[in-house]
Scaffold this motif. Sequence first.
Motif, PDB file in Angstrom:
ATOM      1  N   GLU A 114     -28.759  67.330  -7.547  1.00  0.00           N
ATOM      2  CA  GLU A 114     -28.908  68.769  -7.680  1.00  0.00           C
ATOM      3  C   GLU A 114     -28.048  69.264  -8.839  1.00  0.00           C
ATOM      4  O   GLU A 114     -27.022  68.661  -9.185  1.00  0.00           O
ATOM      5  CB  GLU A 114     -28.497  69.493  -6.394  1.00  0.00           C
ATOM      6  CG  GLU A 114     -29.404  69.177  -5.215  1.00  0.00           C
ATOM      7  CD  GLU A 114     -29.032  69.958  -3.966  1.00  0.00           C
ATOM      8  OE1 GLU A 114     -27.987  70.660  -3.987  1.00  0.00           O
ATOM      9  OE2 GLU A 114     -29.778  69.878  -2.973  1.00  0.00           O
ATOM     10  N   ALA A 115     -28.467  70.366  -9.428  1.00  0.00           N
ATOM     11  CA  ALA A 115     -27.709  70.969 -10.509  1.00  0.00           C
ATOM     12  C   ALA A 115     -26.324  71.376 -10.027  1.00  0.00           C
ATOM     13  O   ALA A 115     -26.159  71.858  -8.897  1.00  0.00           O
ATOM     14  CB  ALA A 115     -28.460  72.190 -11.039  1.00  0.00           C
ATOM     15  N   VAL A 116     -25.320  71.179 -10.894  1.00  0.00           N
ATOM     16  CA  VAL A 116     -23.961  71.631 -10.607  1.00  0.00           C
ATOM     17  C   VAL A 116     -23.846  73.068 -11.090  1.00  0.00           C
ATOM     18  O   VAL A 116     -23.983  73.347 -12.288  1.00  0.00           O
ATOM     19  CB  VAL A 116     -22.927  70.734 -11.293  1.00  0.00           C
ATOM     20  CG1 VAL A 116     -21.517  71.245 -11.040  1.00  0.00           C
ATOM     21  CG2 VAL A 116     -23.071  69.292 -10.802  1.00  0.00           C
ATOM     22  N   ILE A 117     -23.599  73.981 -10.181  1.00  0.00           N
ATOM     23  CA  ILE A 117     -23.539  75.405 -10.507  1.00  0.00           C
ATOM     24  C   ILE A 117     -22.091  75.864 -10.455  1.00  0.00           C
ATOM     25  O   ILE A 117     -21.408  75.684  -9.451  1.00  0.00           O
ATOM     26  CB  ILE A 117     -24.392  76.243  -9.538  1.00  0.00           C
ATOM     27  CG1 ILE A 117     -25.835  75.719  -9.503  1.00  0.00           C
ATOM     28  CG2 ILE A 117     -24.357  77.725  -9.926  1.00  0.00           C
ATOM     29  CD1 ILE A 117     -26.551  75.786 -10.825  1.00  0.00           C
ATOM     30  N   LYS A 118     -21.615  76.452 -11.534  1.00  0.00           N
ATOM     31  CA  LYS A 118     -20.277  77.031 -11.611  1.00  0.00           C
ATOM     32  C   LYS A 118     -20.392  78.430 -12.217  1.00  0.00           C
ATOM     33  O   LYS A 118     -21.038  78.613 -13.255  1.00  0.00           O
ATOM     34  CB  LYS A 118     -19.356  76.164 -12.494  1.00  0.00           C
ATOM     35  CG  LYS A 118     -19.062  74.787 -11.929  1.00  0.00           C
ATOM     36  CD  LYS A 118     -18.146  74.851 -10.724  1.00  0.00           C
ATOM     37  CE  LYS A 118     -17.791  73.445 -10.241  1.00  0.00           C
ATOM     38  NZ  LYS A 118     -16.913  73.465  -9.038  1.00  0.00           N
TER      39      LYS A 118
END
Length: 437
Positions: A114-118
Motif C-alpha cells: 500500500e502507498a505510504v501516506i504522510k
Amino acid sequence: MPPDSFEQKPAPVPSAPRLPALPQKHNTLASALPAPFEVDAPGTGVTLGALLARPALVPESLLADNMPDPYVLRLSDTSPGGPETQGLWLIATSSNRPYAFRLYRWHGERARFEAVIKEGRHLAVFNEGQLPAWWNQGEPVPTEPDLPEDLLLARWAPEIFEIGELLVLFYTARDRQGVLRSAYATSRSIEGPWTDHGPLDVNPRVKELVPDYPGGPAGENPVLGTIDGTLVRIEDGTGRERLALVVKVDGNALRWVDPITGQPRAVPTPLVAREFTLGPDGTLQFVGASNTLLTDGPQHGGLVEGQFFVQENGQRYVIYSAGFFGNHEYRTYVGKLDDVLHGQVRDERLLMDSESPALGGAWNGPGHPSLVKEGEGLYALYLHAWRNGTDYCAHGEARKVLRFHLSFRDEQGLPCEPFVVEDRQASRGAPRIIEAA
C-alpha cells in the motif's frame, strides 16, 4: 571516476541456450482478468514444497499503479530507521513525474503493498518540489533529439541498500546536458529526509568502447550514459566486507551508420563493476580499476541491463534482462560470476521470457528483477511485465509488478541451479484463471 580512467576489459560473449521462438505480437487480452493471486505474508516461512503443492494460477499485478523496474527490500528492527520501519518496502521508476520514487509498504493483515501516506500525500524519496536541481528539466539530448518526455525526464531504477548506519539509494537520472547518470542519495530512515549526493563519475566516452566512432551530433567523442546502478557485497579472504557498484553503460542509445560499410552500428552495453568505500557522512570514493563483467552478445537483442546479484550454494549469480524493454522481446537471464572485480559472467541461460509458463499466457516482456530472501535457498522474485494486448509504443507506460519465486534447492532440499517455482508449478497443469469477484 574520471572518464579517461574507465577500463574497458574484454568480456567473452557467453554461450546460451537457443531462445524459443517468440510470437511477433501479443495482442490477446484475457477475457476475464484474474483476481489477485495467493500472496504469502513475507517472512512467514513459505516453503518450496508448499508452493509446488498449490494449483498454478495466472499471476496478477501486486499494484494497480505503473511500476517499471520494481525493487523490493526488507528492513529489520536494527536497520536505519529502527523498529518503526521494519518490514517490506517497494519502489520503482518514476520517469516524468513531479516526484520521484514513491514508497509502498507491505501490510500483512491485508496481504498487499500500500502507498505510504504522510501528511496527506503519498511519500516519495524526492517529494514534489524537492527534485534535485541537476536533473534534466526538458533540455534536449543531442544524440536522441526526439525522445518522448518519459525518456527525456528519466528517473529510473531506484535501489536501496543498508550500508553501515545509512540507507543508500542508487538511481538513474538524466542531467541537464541530456546525459544519463548513475547517482546516489543517503538517509538514516527510508521515510527520509534523503540527502542527494548527485551523479557518480562513472560515464565513459564513446571512443573508449568504439575507437573508430566517426563522430556525430554530440561531438567527436561524447560521454555515454550509465544506468541501473546496483550494489554487490564482496567478502575478502579475511572476512572483511568490500563493496562494488555495478552499472550498465547505455551504449545502445547511440546509433549511427558506418560511413565505410553503410551498415547500422551501435555502442556495446557492458555491465561494469568498480569497488568503492562509503564514509559515515555518505561520501562515496572509488577504489582501483573498473571491470567489465559482461558485454551484450548476439543473443541479447542489443543490450543487457537491470542486473541483480545474489550469493547461493557457494556461488555468485547475476540475474539480468535483455532485449527491447517495451514489448514481448524483453527477457531475463541468469549467469554465474566468480570474481566481481576481475572476472566475467559465465554459464548464461535464459530464466524467463514471454513464453514462460509462469506468466500463464497473460503477460509478456518479464524483466528488471530483484530478489528478497524468503527461506533457505528460496527467494521472492519481483519483476515487471506488460499485460498481453499492451506495449510501450502503442499504449505508453503500463508495466506492472509481478511476484514469483526463485529456488536454489530442489524438491529434496539439495542445492541446484536456480529455477522459477511457478514455471514448475505450471508445467504440472495449465494455470487457472480465477474469475474476478
